[in-house]
Scaffold this motif. Structure first.
Motif, mmCIF file in Angstrom:
data_model
loop_
_atom_site.group_PDB
_atom_site.id
_atom_site.type_symbol
_atom_site.label_atom_id
_atom_site.label_comp_id
_atom_site.label_asym_id
_atom_site.label_seq_id
_atom_site.Cartn_x
_atom_site.Cartn_y
_atom_site.Cartn_z
ATOM 1 N N THR A 1 2.230 80.616 -53.069
ATOM 2 C CA THR A 1 2.129 79.837 -51.560
ATOM 3 C C THR A 1 1.345 80.542 -50.280
ATOM 4 O OG1 THR A 1 4.278 79.441 -51.153
ATOM 5 C CG2 THR A 1 3.280 78.094 -52.310
ATOM 6 N N LEU A 2 1.353 81.938 -50.323
ATOM 7 C CA LEU A 2 0.782 83.147 -49.522
ATOM 8 C C LEU A 2 -0.394 84.130 -49.832
ATOM 9 C CD1 LEU A 2 1.005 83.598 -46.068
ATOM 10 C CD2 LEU A 2 2.719 85.031 -47.051
ATOM 11 N N ARG B 1 -0.181 70.624 -47.551
ATOM 12 C CA ARG B 1 -0.693 70.065 -46.064
ATOM 13 C C ARG B 1 -0.716 70.975 -45.263
ATOM 14 N NH1 ARG B 1 3.944 67.208 -43.245
ATOM 15 N NH2 ARG B 1 2.033 66.982 -41.586
ATOM 16 N N LEU B 2 0.485 72.561 -45.027
ATOM 17 C CA LEU B 2 0.337 73.084 -44.271
ATOM 18 C C LEU B 2 -1.071 73.700 -44.640
ATOM 19 C CD1 LEU B 2 3.574 74.867 -44.939
ATOM 20 C CD2 LEU B 2 2.670 74.356 -42.698
ATOM 21 N N THR C 1 2.467 80.855 -43.328
ATOM 22 C CA THR C 1 3.437 79.615 -44.095
ATOM 23 C C THR C 1 3.647 79.668 -45.041
ATOM 24 O OG1 THR C 1 3.894 79.103 -41.777
ATOM 25 C CG2 THR C 1 4.939 78.101 -43.723
ATOM 26 N N ALA C 2 4.531 80.405 -45.710
ATOM 27 C CA ALA C 2 4.543 79.632 -47.472
ATOM 28 C C ALA C 2 5.380 79.162 -47.618
ATOM 29 C CB ALA C 2 5.049 81.546 -48.021
ATOM 30 N N VAL C 3 4.905 78.642 -48.487
ATOM 31 C CA VAL C 3 7.291 77.623 -48.975
ATOM 32 C C VAL C 3 7.458 77.358 -49.959
ATOM 33 C CG1 VAL C 3 7.653 75.001 -49.342
ATOM 34 C CG2 VAL C 3 6.064 75.874 -47.674
ATOM 35 N N PRO D 1 8.024 67.405 -40.123
ATOM 36 C CA PRO D 1 6.625 67.779 -38.980
ATOM 37 C C PRO D 1 6.430 68.758 -39.088
ATOM 38 C CG PRO D 1 9.211 67.375 -38.668
ATOM 39 C CD PRO D 1 9.587 67.144 -39.506
ATOM 40 N N LEU D 2 5.765 69.376 -39.674
ATOM 41 C CA LEU D 2 4.963 71.014 -39.701
ATOM 42 C C LEU D 2 5.751 71.885 -38.590
ATOM 43 C CD1 LEU D 2 1.933 70.131 -41.262
ATOM 44 C CD2 LEU D 2 3.583 70.364 -42.303
#
Length: 420
Positions: A69-70, A234-235, A243-245, A410-411
């Protein structure tokens, strides 16, 4: 530290010393986890149910599909033999951009080395990082990680609910195969490779940790519809590409009790699965519904995955949360508490869920609150999931429910400002 962990740690230090020395020459650098998974032991007994039977991997190539995710241009892989009772032997490993199914995109494969060598032997209980490898990682795209396993290798640990089809080849080294023809066996777990990190000096990661509702149980296979996946998208859609998740949920996992099937209790695995991950800045914690439920499960003969059937109170869970919060804060991480989602519980268990959620919302022990319960509840019956968000078992969300969970985060609160 237990003797087993001390022995494992010593083995890991000896094994990775040369690799660490090579990396040190490139310092300063900043690694951030772009993809990760959490391992759990496979029960070791005769006559296991089919769900707990691992594929034959000895002398074969295992190809696993992951979605970092990055983005980055230099990566390294983390390999774990945490639950092994004998050395883990990998004769060769490559990473490539994934194509359809088991196929890899031709010309994208890159050899992965360990202390400069193609093969690696990881002692029982140890973990190791690969050497840095130059490879273009595009956040959100699929990558095929192919490991040619030793001739005596067995799979004794995995991440059981991957919701991703992975592959085992016919005998031989197929790590360089672009075509997927040799990968004739499918399995839906992850094994050995537990992390992919990229060099990203101004980035950070959000670690989502919990049970099956973070793991994405009953979400669509191969579709990345778990709530951490949707959060990652979403990010990106918000313009945040730093920002990775990473998803560290384990289906069946509990906050306070270990399980032969569902992994170490979260209070026990938090250090390994979150605190040791490079680049993690924020944690979203959702755990506790199995602690509440499993005491009521009937004991089974043979393999009893729900044992120990330990009854818990709201205060027991709150004490466990405080332990995890303290560990996160000692390491400079922010931790958000997520409310326990509706599960159609009988009144006594529902009262525990409600008491826990009240404390999460009002106790001010977490750095913030993610109100998943509010996002998913049926307004007419708050103890139940809204019908559109129910996968059908009245506990696990549907794809739409997982999307609603991601939308409830909430981002601006969970994303830490980039490092300078």
């Amino acid at each position: 530290m237990t003797f087993r962990r001390l022995t494992a740690a010593c083995g890991a230090v000896l094994l990775s010393f040369a690799a660490l020395s090579a990396v040190a020459a490139e310092a300063p650098s900043r690694w951030v986890t772009a993809w990760a998974t959490a391992l759990q032991p496979i029960p070791q007994q005769a006559d296991l149910p089919p769900l707990y039977r691992a594929p034959d991997v000895a002398g074969r190539t295992v190809r696993q599909i992951v979605y970092p995710t990055l983005s980055g241009s230099v990566a390294r892989l983390h390999v774990s033999n945490e639950y092994g009772r004998s050395p883990l032997v990998i004769e060769g490993m490559r990473i490539a951009r994934s194509a359809a199914g088991a196929a890899a995109r031709p010309g994208t494969e890159v050899r992965v080395t360990f202390a400069g060598k193609a093969s690696v032997t990881v002692p029982a209980g140890a973990e190791i990082d690969s050497d840095p490898v130059r490879v273009d990682i595009d956040g959100g795209a699929p990558y095929a990680i192919s490991g040619y396993m030793g001739g005596e290798q067995r799979m004794v640990a995995w991440h059981r609910v991957a919701n991703q089809v992975n592959y085992v080849s016919t005998p031989g080294d197929r790590t360089g195969d672009a075509a997927g023809d040799a990968f004739r066996e499918h399995f839906t777990q992850y094994a050995w490779v537990t992390g992919l990190a990229v060099e990203a000096p101004s980035a950070g990661a959000i670690a989502a940790i919990g049970d099956s509702i973070t793991d994405g149980m009953r979400s669509s296979l191969n579709q990345n519809r778990r709530w951490p996946d949707v959060l990652a998208r979403r990010l990106v859609d918000s313009g945040d590409r730093s920002t990775a998740v990473v998803n560290l949920g384990i289906s069946g996992n509990r906050l306070l009790s270990d399980s032969r099937c569902y992994g170490d209790a979260l209070v026990h695995r938090f250090d390994r699965d979150v605190l040791q991950r490079p680049g993690v800045q924020t944690v979203v914690l959702l755990i506790g519904i199995n602690d509440i439920n499993f005491a009521a499960m009937s004991p089974r003969t043979g393999l009893d995955c729900d044992a120990p059937h330990m009854a818990v109170t709201a205060n027991d869970l709150i004490d466990g949360y405080r332990e995890v919060i303290a560990a996160a804060h000692r390491h400079g991480l922010r931790i958000f508490g997520a409310t326990l989602t509706p599960a159609s519980l009988p009144p006594q268990r529902e009262s525990i869920r409600q008491a826990v959620n009240k404390w999460i919302r009002t106790g001010h022990a977490f750095d913030g609150v993610v109100d998943f319960a509010e996002a998913l509840r049926d307004p007419a019956a708050p103890e139940r999931l809204r019908r559109a968000y129910d996968s059908g078992d009245h506990i696990h969300p549907s794809d739409a429910g997982y999307a609603a969970m991601a939308a409830a985060i909430p981002l601006t609160a969970v994303v830490r400002a980039p490092a300078k």
